[in-house]
Motif scaffolding. Structure first.
Motif, short mmCIF file in Angstrom:
data_model
loop_
_atom_site.label_atom_id
_atom_site.label_comp_id
_atom_site.label_asym_id
_atom_site.label_seq_id
_atom_site.Cartn_x
_atom_site.Cartn_y
_atom_site.Cartn_z
N GLY A 34 32.49 -33.84 -109.55
CA GLY A 34 33.45 -32.82 -109.91
C GLY A 34 32.71 -31.52 -110.16
N ALA A 35 32.93 -30.93 -111.32
CA ALA A 35 32.31 -29.65 -111.61
C ALA A 35 30.90 -29.81 -112.16
CB ALA A 35 33.17 -28.86 -112.60
N THR A 36 30.59 -31.00 -112.70
CA THR A 36 29.29 -31.17 -113.33
C THR A 36 28.25 -31.65 -112.32
OG1 THR A 36 29.97 -33.38 -113.97
CG2 THR A 36 30.16 -31.67 -115.64
N ALA A 37 27.09 -31.03 -112.38
CA ALA A 37 26.00 -31.42 -111.49
C ALA A 37 25.12 -32.42 -112.20
CB ALA A 37 25.20 -30.20 -111.07
N ALA A 38 24.97 -33.61 -111.61
CA ALA A 38 24.08 -34.61 -112.21
C ALA A 38 22.65 -34.34 -111.78
CB ALA A 38 24.52 -36.00 -111.79
N LEU A 39 22.47 -33.90 -110.54
CA LEU A 39 21.15 -33.56 -110.03
C LEU A 39 21.23 -32.18 -109.40
CD1 LEU A 39 20.21 -36.95 -108.31
CD2 LEU A 39 19.45 -36.13 -110.53
N GLU A 40 20.35 -31.29 -109.81
CA GLU A 40 20.40 -29.92 -109.29
C GLU A 40 19.12 -29.58 -108.55
OE1 GLU A 40 22.66 -26.93 -111.59
OE2 GLU A 40 21.93 -28.08 -113.28
N GLY A 41 18.91 -30.21 -107.42
CA GLY A 41 17.73 -29.89 -106.63
C GLY A 41 16.49 -30.62 -107.12
N VAL A 42 16.53 -31.94 -107.06
CA VAL A 42 15.40 -32.74 -107.52
C VAL A 42 14.45 -33.01 -106.35
CG1 VAL A 42 14.70 -35.03 -108.31
CG2 VAL A 42 16.56 -33.82 -109.45
N SER A 43 13.18 -32.73 -106.54
CA SER A 43 12.17 -33.09 -105.56
C SER A 43 11.10 -33.91 -106.24
CB SER A 43 11.55 -31.83 -104.96
OG SER A 43 12.53 -31.08 -104.29
N ARG A 50 18.40 -32.08 -117.58
CA ARG A 50 19.67 -31.64 -117.00
C ARG A 50 19.62 -31.52 -115.48
NH1 ARG A 50 20.90 -26.68 -120.10
NH2 ARG A 50 19.47 -27.24 -121.75
N GLY A 51 19.22 -32.60 -114.82
CA GLY A 51 19.29 -32.64 -113.36
C GLY A 51 18.14 -31.96 -112.65
N ARG A 52 17.09 -31.56 -113.38
CA ARG A 52 15.92 -30.96 -112.73
C ARG A 52 14.66 -31.65 -113.21
NH1 ARG A 52 17.57 -25.97 -110.72
NH2 ARG A 52 19.43 -25.18 -111.75
N VAL A 53 13.68 -31.75 -112.31
CA VAL A 53 12.38 -32.25 -112.73
C VAL A 53 11.61 -31.07 -113.30
CG1 VAL A 53 10.19 -33.24 -111.97
CG2 VAL A 53 12.34 -34.06 -111.00
N VAL A 54 11.30 -31.12 -114.60
CA VAL A 54 10.62 -29.99 -115.21
C VAL A 54 9.11 -30.18 -115.21
CG1 VAL A 54 12.51 -29.07 -116.57
CG2 VAL A 54 11.15 -30.95 -117.48
N PHE A 89 3.07 -46.30 -109.60
CA PHE A 89 4.07 -46.63 -110.61
C PHE A 89 4.46 -45.33 -111.30
CE2 PHE A 89 5.45 -50.44 -113.25
CZ PHE A 89 6.45 -49.76 -113.89
N VAL A 90 5.68 -44.89 -111.03
CA VAL A 90 6.13 -43.61 -111.58
C VAL A 90 7.25 -43.86 -112.58
CG1 VAL A 90 7.35 -41.46 -111.03
CG2 VAL A 90 5.47 -42.22 -109.58
N ALA A 91 7.19 -43.15 -113.69
CA ALA A 91 8.27 -43.25 -114.67
C ALA A 91 9.12 -41.98 -114.59
CB ALA A 91 7.71 -43.40 -116.07
N LEU A 92 10.41 -42.18 -114.59
CA LEU A 92 11.34 -41.06 -114.60
C LEU A 92 11.89 -41.01 -116.02
CD1 LEU A 92 12.54 -39.05 -112.59
CD2 LEU A 92 14.39 -40.66 -112.20
N LEU A 93 11.45 -39.97 -116.75
CA LEU A 93 11.72 -39.92 -118.18
C LEU A 93 12.69 -38.78 -118.48
CD1 LEU A 93 10.83 -40.87 -121.06
CD2 LEU A 93 8.98 -39.21 -120.91
N GLY A 94 13.69 -39.07 -119.28
CA GLY A 94 14.61 -38.01 -119.65
C GLY A 94 15.64 -38.53 -120.62
N GLY A 147 20.39 -37.29 -115.61
CA GLY A 147 20.54 -37.57 -114.19
C GLY A 147 19.64 -38.68 -113.68
N LYS A 148 18.95 -39.38 -114.60
CA LYS A 148 18.02 -40.43 -114.19
C LYS A 148 18.70 -41.51 -113.36
CE LYS A 148 17.14 -41.93 -118.31
NZ LYS A 148 17.74 -41.27 -119.45
#
Lengths: 281, 363
Positions: free
Chosen positions: B13-22, B212-216, B30-35, B40-41
């Motif tokens: 809908g209007a909310t972006a779960a992922l905003e341009g993730v690379s 918030r949907g970006r990899v920082v 072995f990678v951890a996706l932390l958030g 958006g994980k």
């Protein structure tokens, strides 16, 4: 004050027994007595008159028709109910709420009205009447009408039993199956169906009981042609109206027996399913 | 197998779960996706598994674009957060499922399936549970079943969605080490989804932090800890206390902690300051001289005891050193700010160092 020291549930013993007694009494008066009366009236003059009423030609035709209608309506509603429940529980789509409400419609609308709708649609004076007559297709006052009316009235049973269970179970297992390589049909057959099988059988049994016992909608579209479009419930009415009480109650007993067998089957199933769950716990 | 995620966008809908993730995962990594929750994980995991599809962007697994590949053809093993075991099947049948649903040409024979499932159950150390149902085994055992089931399809990529969430703290530590050991043995590229930074740091070769949907930030655990890229990362990792500060002529001052004076190479202006436990040194009160109170002390029996001290109404996570381990709740103590992590309005974090006492700058 001693009453303050009592445990919360101690002083409710009287209330509890009162409630149990009241509901038991109600059950006896409302459910058990009429049922007993049906069998008593049927056997008032002995077994022979009752048997002959059941074995009489028109009664046999009515029984055959009832079974035939159920044999068509129940599978249709089983497949339709499964499909509807699957769609509601596992997918999000526009109009989902509307579909849920529509499924309840047959429960909230009087069966007589649903019968009348079919007459309005397919009857001689109905919307499709002239076209149907031109093509020599008879729906009202014939088997198709009976089946349609029965399907309409009994549709909610399977869907309503399955929807809450499938919603509670969620999509997790289906998604897991998909990641493991299962296709849509494999997921349905190996995961979804086994997970709801007891509820499904129970819903089908209830649907069947209602399909055989349905009176209102069927009465409107039947036309009451003896030996042709008379189902068992309609036959009971005819016999009763003709003051053939023993016959009426004998045929009614047959219907009641069908209902009791259904209930017993359902109870057995639940006991079996319950034991399987407890054994697993 | 390598994984390339390029500029993936997913909106609900209007909310972006992922905003341009690379993100790009090396083979066997072995990678951890932390958030935090809502970052958006899980959406990213579902996209990798083929259970959801991006609105734009590319996902390549082993070099092949998987945009049109549904979940069942991806060969991606998933351990779901709730495990999603098949409740009407035994543990054995759960693990065998992935083999049984293969197209007939690729389906192993019954004897083969029996052997493979036994091997997998040995691997996850629960061979004795084969004939039990999922609701007859413990949470930790269920997790092992879920892992064995995912491994049965010989996945090229393994996705783990908060796999330790349902385990109690004691079991969790064991299972974590065991899982890392298993990864060393099998070498399957793995992506762990978690909101627990300790878990991510211990298990992963590299950690991607999602906000918030970006990899920082995407770096090794030590780099992420020592050089957080944004205030968000700094705040998310460790038990850092966030304070507002001001930089003037290379000196950082904290209005709420006037006794702290730190040197930092930043331009003049407001700053966001993080005090990590190791930046806050606690020593026992020196006679009557004390400026803080112990609010909480953990009973860990090692030399460095973690505690919470209150200074001027600010509560700080701290490390009590040198005999301060015996300090108890309510005890008076001295606090020295030894360093801090400072962020100006833009740019990465800078380390600030304490100005030594007697340097002339102290008032």
């Amino acid at each position: 004050m001693s009453s303050l020291g009592q445990r919360a549930d101690e002083d409710s013993v009287l209330v509890r027994w009162g409630l149990v007694a009241a509901s038991l009494a109600l059950a006896v008066v409302i459910f058990l007595l009429p049922l007993a009366a049906v069998f008593t009236e049927a056997l008032r003059r002995g077994v022979a008159p009752a048997l002959s009423a059941i074995l009489e030609e028109d009664a046999q035709a009515a029984m055959g028709l009832t079974l035939l209608v159920a044999a068509i309506a129940v599978p249709v509603n089983t497949v339709g109910g499964l499909a509807a429940a699957w769609a509601i529980a596992k997918f999000d789509f526009a109009g989902k709420r509307l579909l849920i409400t529509l499924i309840e419609l047959p429960f909230s609308v009087s069966p007589v009205i649903s019968g009348l709708v079919y007459v309005l649609l397919f009857g001689a004076q109905g919307y499709f009447g002239p076209w149907l007559r031109a093509h020599d297709i008879q729906i009202i006052f014939a088997l198709p009408g009976l089946v349609l009316a029965t399907i309409f009235v009994t549709f909610p049973f399977v869907a309503r039993t399955l929807v809450p269970l499938m919603q509670e179970q969620g999509r997790g297992e289906e998604e897991a199956a998909a990641t493991l390589g299962a296709g849509g049909w494999q997921i349905f057959r190996r995961i979804t169906l086994p997970n709801v099988r007891w509820a499904l059988i129970s819903g089908v049994l209830l649907c069947n009981a209602r399909a055989m016992g349905e009176f209102g909608a069927v009465s409107v579209v039947s036309g009451h042609i003896r030996g042709q479009t008379n189902t068992l419930p309609l036959h009971v009415e005819i016999l009763y109206n003709e003051y053939m009480f023993v016959g009426a109650f004998a045929v009614a007993s047959l219907l009641a027996l069908l209902g009791l067998v259904t209930l017993a089957a359902k109870a057995l199933l639940e006991a079996f399913a319950g034991r399987r769950v407890r054994a697993a716990a | 197998m390598t994984v390339e995620i390029e500029d993936v966008v997913r909106r609900f809908g209007a909310t972006a779960a992922l905003e341009g993730v690379s993100l790009s995962l090396r083979a066997g990594e072995f990678v951890a996706l932390l958030g935090p929750s809502g970052s958006g994980k899980t959406t990213l995991l579902r996209i990798l598994a083929g259970l959801d599809f991006p609105d734009s962007g590319r996902v390549c697994i082993a070099g092949a674009d998987v945009a049109q590949v549904p979940a069942r053809r991806r060969g991606v093993g998933v351990v779901f957060q709730s495990y999603a075991l098949f409740r009407h099947m035994t543990v054995f049948e759960n693990v065998a499922f992935g083999l049984r649903v293969r197209p007939r040409r690729f389906r192993p024979g019954n004897a083969d399936i029996l052997r493979r499932v036994r091997e997998l159950l040995e691997l996850v150390q629960i061979p004795e549970l084969a004939q039990r149902y999922p609701d007859q085994v413990s949470g930790g055992q269920r997790q092992r079943v879920a892992l064995a089931r995912a491994l049965a399809i010989e996945p090229q990529l393994l996705l783990l969605d908060e796999p330790f969430g349902a385990l109690d703290a004691l079991v969790r530590k064991d299972v974590r080490r065991w899982l890392r050991g298993l990864h060393e043995r099998l070498g399957i590229t793995s992506l762990l989804i978690t909101h627990d930074q300790e878990e991510a740091m211990e298990l992963a070769d590299r950690v991607a932090i999602l906000e918030r949907g970006r990899v920082v930030q995407f770096d090794t655990p030590s780099a992420v800890t020592t050089r957080p890229a944004t205030p968000f990362v700094a705040g998310f990792l460790g038990d850092a206390t966030r304070l507002e500060g001001h930089v003037a002529e290379g000196l950082l001052r904290l209005p709420r902690l006037p006794q702290a004076l730190l040197r930092v190479a930043l331009a003049d202006g407001p700053a966001t300051v993080f005090l990590r436990p190791r930046d806050v040194a606690v020593t026992p009160a020196n006679g009557d001289v004390a400026d803080a109170i112990i609010r909480h002390a953990s009973a860990a029996p090692d030399a460095h005891t973690r505690c919470v001290v209150e200074v001027n109404g600010v509560q700080l996570d701290a490390v009590a050193t040198d005999g301060a381990g015996c300090m108890v709740r309510g005890a008076a103590c001295m606090v020295t700010i030894r360093g801090a992590l400072v962020f100006a309005a833009v740019g990465p974090g800078m380390m600030a160092e304490a100005v030594p006492a007697g340097s002339g700058l102290r008032q």
